[in-house]
Design an enzyme around this catalytic site. Structure first.
Site, mmCIF file in Angstrom:
data_model
loop_
_atom_site.group_PDB
_atom_site.id
_atom_site.type_symbol
_atom_site.label_atom_id
_atom_site.label_comp_id
_atom_site.label_asym_id
_atom_site.label_seq_id
_atom_site.Cartn_x
_atom_site.Cartn_y
_atom_site.Cartn_z
ATOM 1 N N TYR A 131 0.855 -1.192 0.000
ATOM 2 C CA TYR A 131 0.000 0.000 0.000
ATOM 3 C C TYR A 131 0.891 1.243 0.000
ATOM 4 O O TYR A 131 1.750 1.398 0.863
ATOM 5 C CB TYR A 131 -0.920 0.020 1.222
ATOM 6 N N ASN A 211 -3.715 5.792 6.028
ATOM 7 C CA ASN A 211 -4.464 6.605 6.986
ATOM 8 C C ASN A 211 -5.272 5.712 7.937
ATOM 9 O O ASN A 211 -5.146 4.484 7.926
ATOM 10 C CB ASN A 211 -5.369 7.606 6.252
ATOM 11 N N GLN A 255 9.179 15.696 10.963
ATOM 12 C CA GLN A 255 8.252 14.580 11.163
ATOM 13 C C GLN A 255 6.836 15.068 11.454
ATOM 14 O O GLN A 255 5.855 14.422 11.076
ATOM 15 C CB GLN A 255 8.757 13.673 12.286
ATOM 16 N N HIS A 258 4.166 15.487 8.561
ATOM 17 C CA HIS A 258 3.485 14.344 7.953
ATOM 18 C C HIS A 258 1.980 14.388 8.192
ATOM 19 O O HIS A 258 1.190 14.008 7.327
ATOM 20 C CB HIS A 258 4.028 13.030 8.523
ATOM 21 N N GLU A 320 8.663 5.577 17.230
ATOM 22 C CA GLU A 320 8.916 5.141 15.851
ATOM 23 C C GLU A 320 10.316 5.578 15.411
ATOM 24 O O GLU A 320 11.112 4.770 14.938
ATOM 25 C CB GLU A 320 7.852 5.743 14.941
ATOM 26 N N HIS A 321 10.594 6.875 15.518
ATOM 27 C CA HIS A 321 11.919 7.423 15.210
ATOM 28 C C HIS A 321 12.550 7.938 16.500
ATOM 29 O O HIS A 321 11.872 8.578 17.303
ATOM 30 C CB HIS A 321 11.827 8.610 14.242
ATOM 31 N N ASP A 351 13.980 8.548 5.907
ATOM 32 C CA ASP A 351 12.730 8.454 5.153
ATOM 33 C C ASP A 351 12.978 8.130 3.686
ATOM 34 O O ASP A 351 12.081 7.647 2.992
ATOM 35 C CB ASP A 351 11.953 9.769 5.246
ATOM 36 N N GLU A 405 2.825 -36.150 28.929
ATOM 37 C CA GLU A 405 1.729 -35.307 28.442
ATOM 38 C C GLU A 405 0.484 -36.110 28.098
ATOM 39 O O GLU A 405 -0.528 -35.548 27.673
ATOM 40 C CB GLU A 405 2.198 -34.518 27.212
ATOM 41 N N HIS A 410 1.918 -40.204 20.136
ATOM 42 C CA HIS A 410 3.245 -39.635 19.927
ATOM 43 C C HIS A 410 4.313 -40.651 20.319
ATOM 44 O O HIS A 410 5.279 -40.895 19.582
ATOM 45 C CB HIS A 410 3.433 -38.364 20.777
#
Length: 437
Positions: A131, A211, A255, A258, A320-321, A351, A405, A410
């Site tokens: 995207y 978005n 930033q 944005h 994030e940064h 970026d 178990e 098994h």
């Protein structure tokens, strides 16, 4: 940009603000989920008919326009963009590709016990959807950041969706040799990628930022189609004791432009430096309406009581940064999407052109994962191979665990190999005796 202190009379208020910031992300989804749920359901049910309707409504797609963009249109865009931009795109692509190749996990095998070989093989995901937002600004950089790691991983089918893609984005697609590019976006594009329509065949995983509607749609389809992460508005923290106020503010403003909901935070122990950064940010954002709104609405300068507290707050918020003063600071950083070290390392370089991905975790998700990488596009398939000696050595331990178990089948499957081993040894001894006789 507000200034808060973690000590003194403002300490309680500061802790309330920090506690709220820790829980950021996710709450806004509830507001758009009803609309997004309806869009996703309609595309899943009606396919292209719903996709075209939403593309006309939200993406401005005309009646005669085709959703799929031809290779010729991409090539034409490459021809018309400025030659210097072509060089810049090639340079960025080379940097991103080189970094992704260094990240790529390797297949390997080794013997951990005599007769047992274990390892992993690396295989790409078959089909991914990238995207690429195209709202306030064209983002050819996001096309590079999402598609190139997929190419390095060996993904055979890479699908790009972008509403009203700019010539720069089309040119970037041509540079990378993208075969499938569609001029759709929003929740309806995510639904088409996840569930498929006659025009857009479904993919196995969806990556890339978007978005609130795009992110909410990714959340809704996540059980039907893998996704990379739920990315919210851009975030930046600068944690510094000796940085240049103008440079710190420049990164915060960069930033912040944005998104009006972007989060920009400066953390320090120095009240004087915090005041200088606030002043610089105000000056530098004066003619940038989006950045000014974000700084006024969401941004903070936090004056911590100690250096240790400043570092702890940084990791607690998991940005994030993140920008820090020196390479030694990396020793205390434990939660951040991408780290920028020192005054020369302008955050916008990440970026576009450094190489590491700019699709990064937001909303505190950096506590548990890093940014998009080539690892998001591969599968690690483990392998194990036993011979008779190894099953004889390790098998009895596995039988005991299986019986503990209560998984009797098994244990039986392992014991069957014991009998086979015993039978083979008997047969081998008989063959040896016959050979001697």
């Amino acid at each position: 940009m507000k200034l808060i202190r973690t000590q003194g009379r403002g300490a309680r208020k500061a802790e309330e603000v920090l506690a709220t910031l820790e829980k950021r992300g996710g709450a806004a989804f509830e507001r758009v989920l009803p609309v997004v749920r309806r869009i996703v359901a309609n595309v899943r049910r009606s396919g292209d008919r719903a996709l075209h309707r939403y593309a006309a409504q939200f993406d401005g797609l005309g009646d005669t326009a085709t959703i799929r963009i031809s290779a010729q249109e991409m090539a034409d865009a490459w021809d018309v963009i400025d030659p210097s931009l072509r060089v810049a795109l090639k340079t960025a692509a080379a940097q991103i590709r080189a970094f992704a190749k260094m990240q790529l996990p390797r297949s390997w095998s080794k013997s951990s016990t005599a007769g047992l070989t274990v390892g992993q093989i690396v295989r790409p995901i078959d089909a991914v959807g990238c995207y690429v937002p195209s709202g306030r600004h064209p983002l050819p950089s996001t096309l590079l950041m999402t598609a190139i790691p997929a190419q390095v991983a060996g993904v055979q089918r890479i699908v790009v969706v972008s509403p009203k893609p700019a010539p720069e984005t089309l040119a970037a697609a041509h540079l990378l040799g993208i075969k499938e590019l569609y001029r759709v976006g929003g929740a309806h594009a995510i639904a088409a990628l996840a569930h498929g329509t006659p025009t857009i065949a479904r993919v196995d995983k969806i990556v890339g930022p978007g978005n609130l509607y795009v992110t909410a749609a990714k959340r809704l389809v996540a059980f039907d189609c893998a996704i990379d992460m739920l990315a919210g508005p851009t975030e930046i923290i600068v944690t510094s004791e000796r940085g240049d106020p103008a440079e710190i503010a420049a990164d915060l403003v960069a930033q912040a432009e944005h998104d009006p909901e972007a989060l920009a935070i400066f953390i320090t122990t120095r009240h004087d430096l915090a005041k200088q950064v606030i002043g610089e940010a105000k000056t530098q954002s004066r003619k940038n309406a989006i950045a000014r709104t974000a700084l006024d609405r969401n941004s903070l300068a936090i004056v911590a009581a100690t250096l240790e507290e400043a570092r702890s707050l940084t990791n607690r918020l998991a940005p994030e940064h993140l920008t820090v003063d020196s390479i030694e600071d990396l020793e205390w950083v434990s939660s951040a999407g991408s780290v920028f070290v020192g005054g020369w390392s302008a955050q916008p370089m990440g970026d576009y052109i450094s190489g590491p991905n700019h699709t990064l975790p937001t909303g505190g998700m950096a506590r548990i994962r890093g940014g998009l990488s080539v690892n998001d596009f591969v599968k690690l398939i483990t392998v194990q191979q036993y011979d008779a000696a190894a099953i004889g050595e390790l098998g009895p331990h596995a039988v005991l665990l299986a019986e503990a178990e209560g998984l009797t089948a098994h244990a039986a499957a392992i014991r069957m190999r014991f009998r086979k081993r015993s039978s083979n040894r008997t047969a081998n001894r008989s063959s040896a005796r016959r050979a001697r006789g």
